[in-house]
Each structure stands twice: as structure tokens, then as C-alpha cells.
Design a protein around this motif. Structure first.
Motif, PDB file in Angstrom:
ATOM      1  N   ILE A 251       0.936  -1.297  -0.003  1.00 29.00           N
ATOM      2  CA  ILE A 251       0.138  -0.045  -0.074  1.00 29.00           C
ATOM      3  C   ILE A 251       1.178   1.314   0.052  1.00 29.00           C
ATOM      4  N   ALA A 252       2.012   1.221   0.621  1.00 29.85           N
ATOM      5  CA  ALA A 252       2.762   2.327   0.812  1.00 29.85           C
ATOM      6  C   ALA A 252       3.597   2.863  -0.725  1.00 29.85           C
TER       7      ALA A 252
ATOM      8  N   TYR B 102       2.295   2.059  -3.643  1.00 31.19           N
ATOM      9  CA  TYR B 102       1.249   2.668  -4.382  1.00 31.19           C
ATOM     10  C   TYR B 102       0.802   4.093  -4.056  1.00 31.19           C
ATOM     11  N   LYS B 103       1.020   4.186  -2.808  1.00 33.68           N
ATOM     12  CA  LYS B 103       0.656   5.660  -2.420  1.00 33.68           C
ATOM     13  C   LYS B 103       1.816   6.536  -2.514  1.00 33.68           C
ATOM     14  N   ALA B 104       3.022   6.103  -2.668  1.00 30.68           N
ATOM     15  CA  ALA B 104       4.147   6.885  -2.891  1.00 30.68           C
ATOM     16  C   ALA B 104       4.279   7.375  -4.300  1.00 30.68           C
TER      17      ALA B 104
ATOM     18  N   LEU C  32       1.716   8.005  -6.362  1.00 28.62           N
ATOM     19  CA  LEU C  32       0.562   8.778  -6.620  1.00 28.62           C
ATOM     20  C   LEU C  32       0.926  10.048  -6.185  1.00 28.62           C
ATOM     21  N   ILE C  33       1.405   9.977  -4.847  1.00 28.46           N
ATOM     22  CA  ILE C  33       1.948  11.390  -4.134  1.00 28.46           C
ATOM     23  C   ILE C  33       3.109  11.812  -5.217  1.00 28.46           C
TER      24      ILE C  33
ATOM     25  N   THR D 172       2.944   0.968 -10.093  1.00 28.03           N
ATOM     26  CA  THR D 172       1.926   2.088 -10.228  1.00 28.03           C
ATOM     27  C   THR D 172       2.491   3.101 -11.127  1.00 28.03           C
TER      28      THR D 172
ATOM     29  N   LEU E 155       2.586   5.706   5.489  1.00 28.09           N
ATOM     30  CA  LEU E 155       1.785   5.917   4.663  1.00 28.09           C
ATOM     31  C   LEU E 155       0.598   4.841   4.470  1.00 28.09           C
ATOM     32  N   PRO E 156       0.756   3.768   5.013  1.00 28.90           N
ATOM     33  CA  PRO E 156      -0.506   2.737   4.987  1.00 28.90           C
ATOM     34  C   PRO E 156      -1.719   3.385   5.502  1.00 28.90           C
TER      35      PRO E 156
ATOM     36  N   SER F  75      -2.760   6.216   5.540  1.00 28.09           N
ATOM     37  CA  SER F  75      -3.396   7.051   4.756  1.00 28.09           C
ATOM     38  C   SER F  75      -4.289   6.495   3.709  1.00 28.09           C
ATOM     39  N   LEU F  76      -4.494   5.103   3.757  1.00 28.71           N
ATOM     40  CA  LEU F  76      -5.276   4.432   3.074  1.00 28.71           C
ATOM     41  C   LEU F  76      -5.971   3.458   4.083  1.00 28.71           C
TER      42      LEU F  76
END
Length: 385
Positions: A143-144, A146-148, A150-151, A190, A321-322, A324-325
Motif C-alpha cells: 500500500i505504501a 502505491y501511495k508513494a 500517487l504522491i 503504479t 503511508l499505509p 493514509s489508506l
């Protein structure tokens, strides 16, 4: 009947919860009694009503919840509430399963041992095929990563994908991912889905095929020392090797629009791979997202928890980061915990067979003793420091 308790996380910014309503229902079907602290799931958008409908008892008092539990399931290590230490509320002989940061904070593990708490650290689940469904580090790192990406995409003042327009062709962004573990591989995948051209580096040459399988070019550096633990994690390398890595990566960093760093070593400060000099050579408007900020960061310019501008380069150091989702992060973490609990409890009794590599690897305290050799070593190191 074994009582499982799920408290509300007290750590600032922690929105995840250890069990979601679906896994609560599964625990009850297995014969457990489940208590959930009121409001425990709100950060992850799970209501008390949903937990109650799944069969959980909703408890308002955290002290009561902790004190009556046989197995306490958490996300973050025990903390402090209203001037009281949460671990003080656990009854002697009870069990706790959580991320415990045993190598980074071994004194807290020693306190659990002194209170005769049996503790399982989710960080120490072995990285084996048998334990894959319990591997919470991997589920959260996924998850971290993926979000990184996107950021990075949202922060970059240009497009990720190539676009052909009437006004001309816009070239794709160039992304460099440092560290190709679970987080790094997801960041690569991603970024590729968003249309970027991606290359990646990891000190473990064995991950080259994995990097290529998700669409990135692997940056090869001839490293002469062992770079991985027996569990497959990256290990700390010598300063000479770190210098060689920085030297080779300098040109790759310079040409990149985005650098995502994910390199971490269990129980240690994250290695500094991107120096200030390397950042200074990046184009104005470039972005660095440092997933390792929780451990100090892979970039010398990173300020954990902050977004700074260094010579026109945005250096982002996100924490946790995890969290955050929290919806999906909680769901996969809850499944990790459920699988582990089912593995540990047979016929209504927790059976601790320390000849089993999963139980032996994850159990850090039992019957008043520190069990894990790495935790003992970390405690000794902290004592000398």
C-alpha cells in the motif's frame, strides 16, 4: 472461551484498526469472543454498529478492554493514554500481537517480558511461502508503494504519461525507484500504469527479474559483498559499498524527474543513498518521495513528516503511508492477524510450538523471558549506547 480485544489506536495519525467487521465475524465463527473499543474503527470508516452486527461486544473503557483480554490485537506498539502506559493494563499471562518495533525499541519489549506478557511482533513474521498470508510488513508495504507513486505524480509539475497532442508530443516522466522490495515493486508498477518510464535499483541483484517483470529497467552495480539476509531482506552494507552505490546512481538521479526511495534495514536507520549533492543536480521541479522517512530517510535532505524544497527540488518525507489508506490497509492487516491467530490457536488453546519457524520467529517474549536473539542483541546495543 478465548477473549480477543481490539483497542482504538492511541498513536497520533494512526487511522488503521487491527480487525474489521468481516474478520470479527470470522473470529466469532471460530469460537472466539471479540470485544472492540468504541470508535476503534472510525479512522478506517468502520462503525461501532457494523462491529456490533458482526457479533462484537462494544466496550467504552480502554482500561477494561485491555485488562479483560486474552489476546490483544493492535496495529501500533502499546503507547500512553492520559498519563498511563497501555501495557500496564494487560493482565499477566495475556498475549499481544501487533507491530512492536522490537529492534528499534527493544526496551519496550523487555517491559512486556517483565510483565509476563507473551508478545508476537508482526515485523518478525518470516518471509517464507508458508507465512506469506501472515506477512503484514508486505501487505502494508504494498500500500505504501502505491501511495508513494500517487504522491509523486500529484506533486510533479508535469505529466507522467507521454501525450501526443495537436501542439506536439509531451514526453513521459522519468522515474527512478531505489529499493525493489514489496513497496518498491508496487511503486514501479503504479508509476508504469500512470505512464512513466521507470528504472530501479536494489542492492540485491536477485531482484532484477522481479523489477523487469513489472516493466522497469534494472540499474546494475557490481557489489562485491553479501547484500541480503537469510529471510530475503536487504542487509546493511559497508560504507565503501554505499559510496559506490551513490557514485553510480548520481547520473540516474540527475536525469530523473521523480525519485522514490524505499530502502530500509530492519531495526536500523535507513541508509542515506541520495546525497545533498545528488539532489542539487536534479532539475528544478523534480520530486523525491522518501518512503523510508519513518527511519530517517534515504535522502540526506529528507525531513520526516515534511514536504520541503531544496534548490527547487521537492523532497517529501511521508510518515506511515499505509495509514493514509486506512480502509484497505486495515482489511489486509486484519486478514494477516486472523491467519496468524488461527495458526496459533488449536481447539481453543494457544499452542506455542517453538520448533515451528513462524512461531519461533515472531514470538519475542514468553513466560517472562526475551526470546528473540536479535531483540537481545538490540537491547545490549541500546544499553551500551
Amino acid at each position: 472461551m478465548i477473549k480477543i480485544a481490539v483497542p482504538k489506536e492511541s498513536e497520533i495519525g494512526e487511522l488503521r484498526v487491527a480487525l474489521v467487521p468481516d474478520t470479527v465475524a470470522r473470529c466469532i465463527k471460530l469460537g472466539f469472543e471479540v470485544s472492540v473499543q468504541s470508535g476503534a474503527g472510525l479512522g478506517g470508516h468502520f462503525t461501532d454498529t457494523e462491529y456490533a452486527e458482526a457479533g462484537a461486544q462494544i466496550v467504552s473503557s480502554p482500561k477494561q478492554l485491555w485488562g479483560e483480554s486474552d489476546i490483544l490485537l493492535k496495529v501500533a506498539p502499546p503507547g500512553e493514554q492520559h498519563g498511563e502506559m497501555e501495557m500496564d493494563w494487560l493482565k499477566s499471562g495475556s498475549k499481544i500481537i501487533s507491530f512492536l518495533d522490537p529492534l528499534g525499541n527493544p526496551s519496550k519489549i523487555q517491559e512486556l517480558a517483565q510483565r509476563k506478557i507473551t508478545a508476537f511482533s508482526m515485523e518478525l513474521i518470516p518471509r517464507t511461502s508458508r507465512a506469506q498470508s501472515m506477512d503484514a510488513l508486505s501487505s502494508q508495504a504494498n500500500i505504501a508503494g502505491y501511495k508513494a507513486a500517487l504522491i509523486a505524480s500529484a506533486s510533479l509539475p508535469r505529466l507522467f504519461p507521454m501525450m501526443t497532442t495537436a501542439a506536439g508530443t509531451i514526453p513521459p516522466a522519468k522515474v527512478l525507484v531505489i529499493g525493489a522490495g514489496v513497496a518498491g515493486l508496487q511503486a514501479i508498477a503504479t508509476a508504469r500504469r500512470l505512464g512513466a518510464v521507470v528504472e530501479a535499483f536494489d542492492i540485491r541483484p536477485t531482484v532484477k527479474e522481479e523489477v523487469q517483470s513489472v516493466g522497469a529497467k534494472f540499474v546494475e552495480i557490481p557489489i562485491q559483498e553479501s547484500t541480503a539476509t537469510t529471510g530475503g531482506y536487504a542487509k546493511e552494507v559497508t560504507e565503501n559499498t554505499q559510496e559506490l552505490i551513490r557514485k553510480v546512481l548520481t547520473e540516474h538521479v540527475k536525469k530523473s524527474n521523480v525519485v522514490i526511495t524505499t530502502a530500509q534495514v530492519q531495526g536500523k536507520r535507513a541508509p542515506v543513498i541520495v546525497s545533498e549533492e545528488m539532489v542539487a543536480e536534479m532539475k528544478v521541479g523534480s520530486v523525491i518521495v522518501d518512503i523510508a522517512a519513518d527511519r530517517g530517510g534515504n535522502c540526506a535532505c529528507t525531513e520526516p513528516g515534511k514536504n520541503i524544497c531544496y534548490n527547487g527540488v521537492h523532497v517529501i518525507g511521508p510518515l506511515n503511508l499505509p495509514s493514509s489508506l486506512p480502509v484497505d490497509a486495515s482489511q489486509v492487516y486484519a486478514k494477516n492477524l486472523l491467519t496468524l491467530v488461527k495458526y496459533l490457536v488449536k481447539d481453543g488453546v494457544m499452542q506455542l510450538n517453538f520448533d515451528d519457524d513462524i512461531i519461533d520467529g515472531a514470538c519475542v517474549t514468553h513466560e517472562g523471558q526475551l526470546r528473540h536473539p536479535k531483540v537481545k542483541e538490540a537491547l545490549l546495543h541500546f544499553a551500551k549506547a
